[in-house]
Design a protein around this motif. Sequence first.
Motif, mmCIF file in Angstrom:
data_model
loop_
_atom_site.group_PDB
_atom_site.id
_atom_site.type_symbol
_atom_site.label_atom_id
_atom_site.label_comp_id
_atom_site.label_asym_id
_atom_site.label_seq_id
_atom_site.Cartn_x
_atom_site.Cartn_y
_atom_site.Cartn_z
ATOM 1 N N UNK A 158 8.775 -20.478 -33.062
ATOM 2 C CA UNK A 158 10.091 -21.088 -33.138
ATOM 3 C C UNK A 158 11.071 -20.370 -32.216
ATOM 4 N N UNK A 159 12.165 -21.025 -31.926
ATOM 5 C CA UNK A 159 13.195 -20.465 -31.054
ATOM 6 C C UNK A 159 13.950 -19.386 -31.824
ATOM 7 N N UNK A 160 13.923 -18.175 -31.299
ATOM 8 C CA UNK A 160 14.585 -17.041 -31.946
ATOM 9 C C UNK A 160 15.481 -16.329 -30.945
ATOM 10 N N UNK A 161 16.192 -15.321 -31.417
ATOM 11 C CA UNK A 161 17.056 -14.541 -30.542
ATOM 12 C C UNK A 161 16.221 -13.667 -29.615
ATOM 13 N N UNK A 171 25.109 -17.152 -26.765
ATOM 14 C CA UNK A 171 24.016 -17.867 -27.442
ATOM 15 C C UNK A 171 22.951 -16.910 -27.957
ATOM 16 N N UNK A 172 22.370 -17.255 -29.087
ATOM 17 C CA UNK A 172 21.352 -16.420 -29.719
ATOM 18 C C UNK A 172 19.951 -17.008 -29.593
ATOM 19 N N UNK A 173 19.765 -17.983 -28.745
ATOM 20 C CA UNK A 173 18.467 -18.617 -28.585
ATOM 21 C C UNK A 173 17.768 -18.071 -27.347
ATOM 22 N N UNK A 174 16.438 -18.017 -27.422
ATOM 23 C CA UNK A 174 15.641 -17.514 -26.314
ATOM 24 C C UNK A 174 14.457 -18.414 -26.044
ATOM 25 N N UNK A 175 13.864 -18.237 -24.881
ATOM 26 C CA UNK A 175 12.690 -19.027 -24.505
ATOM 27 C C UNK A 175 11.506 -18.690 -25.419
#
Length: 533
Positions: A158-161, A171-175
């Motif tokens: 899943x998309x996490x920091x 933004x706190x999302x990462x690849x």
Amino acid sequence: MFTNFLKYKKSSRAEIQENQDFQPFQKENLHPNLHNNMDTIKTVLGNSSDVIFREFQIAGGIQAAVVCTDGLCDPITVSDFVVKSSMHAQDKTLIPNQNNPETIVQTVKEQLVTFWDIRELSDWKQLYLAVLSGDSVLMLDGCDIALAAGTRGGENRSITEPSTQTVIRGPKEGFTESFRTNTSLIRRKIKSPKLWLEEKTIGEVTLTTVGIMYIQGIANESIVQEVRNRLDGILVDGILESGYIEDLIQDGVWTPFPTVFNSERPDVIAAGLLEGRIAILVDGTPFVLLVPVVLTSFLQAAEDYYQRYDFGTLLRILRFCSLFIALLFPSLYVAIASYHQETLPTSLVLNLAAQREGVPFPPILEAFLMEVVFEVLREAGVRMPSTVGNTISIVGALVIGQSAVEAGVISPAMVIVVSFTAITNFVIPSFNFGIALRLLRFVFLVLAGTLGMYGIAVGLLIFVLHLSSLRSFGVPYLKPFSPFIATEQKDALFRFPIWAMNTRPHFASKNLVREAPDQKPQKPPGDRSRDDE
């Protein structure tokens, strides 16, 4: 240099192509007979248990089969939109001419299969690539063309920091490791139709999907073509991470400094695309490459643009200072303690001499021992389990440092110097750029221990000349300092306000204007309450 590189690649390609065992999938057309196709797939894939076959009949009693890979495809999508739609339509839809393979394929493609992503496959290489990538392949008896449905699924992280580039504000999302998820994260940031994506398959065995993403009209087309040429020149058996691509396309081979930027933050990549750079995405890794880059790219953080410009400028100056401290602080101490004691105040010289009384090693050897110890502790902290890694590294550094001082092996001043140097190394936002500083620190230690300040001066001269000779896809590494470009100083050592950075970097973009000239906030009208009174 790149011409010789391409000649070497062409000769290597010719030699490898002579070895047929290196290429597992040959470009041969499919068989018209369904069971022959199924037997060929089973033989080539070694009757692998995760490759699933499902035979059934479609309209007019034509025999068909779906083949997919368990764990790489979405079974619900395969069942509902490929198999069921074809089977349930056999009493409602009849194929007018069942003796014409093209008519059968087109009818099934346009009327029976209800999936939105359907493409035709004509040879075995395309078929194996589709099956082993998670697509479902529908084969029809009597047809030498198969249909591939984009049913890729399976388990994904899943998309996490991001863990390597954290920010307080932003933004706190990462690849993730999913190629399509990564492209979608970038498109969420940039919704322009000019954001183009080109996909290639690299790796003769792994068949890894590699994407080139850029903004048409902003990116320099000559640099985009250079990226295409370098990727097309790669011929290896496997690509497992973007580091493979970085190592194969970079300009500077004999240098510790990276000439390709990598990040796991979508906002950083989106900002690079808006400046005219080119992003390179590799399936199976959360790190996306960005080219071309310059030295200042590795000293900038995403948070610089999310905070006020004055605070961002302060942090950026702090990073430049930390760069020189991480590179030169131990060598300066060794040079002064060994050759240039007269440069220090008398009281400080006496204190250092008292601390070093009883230490059996010269300053150069003392510094080398401490640097090696800290590198070992740093590596141990990274490789150990996360629950005990930080504890071991901190406690180990304290215990070893204190014990070494009490035993008279190391002076307290050397512990302070090496510890502060290690801390400043973590101020550098780019990890691989920090590794280059760690390597060169040992070189400067040798120069300082043998020649003193003269050795450091010679080392700095070679250091600057080496940086001046580096290129990243033809772009000088020290831009905009050398050659000096006045308009690009707004986002180099200093960070000007957003309204003042109205042009893009000259080296990356052909469309330099990125905002209107009247974006400066207007002074609010004065307080008229007193006038009303």
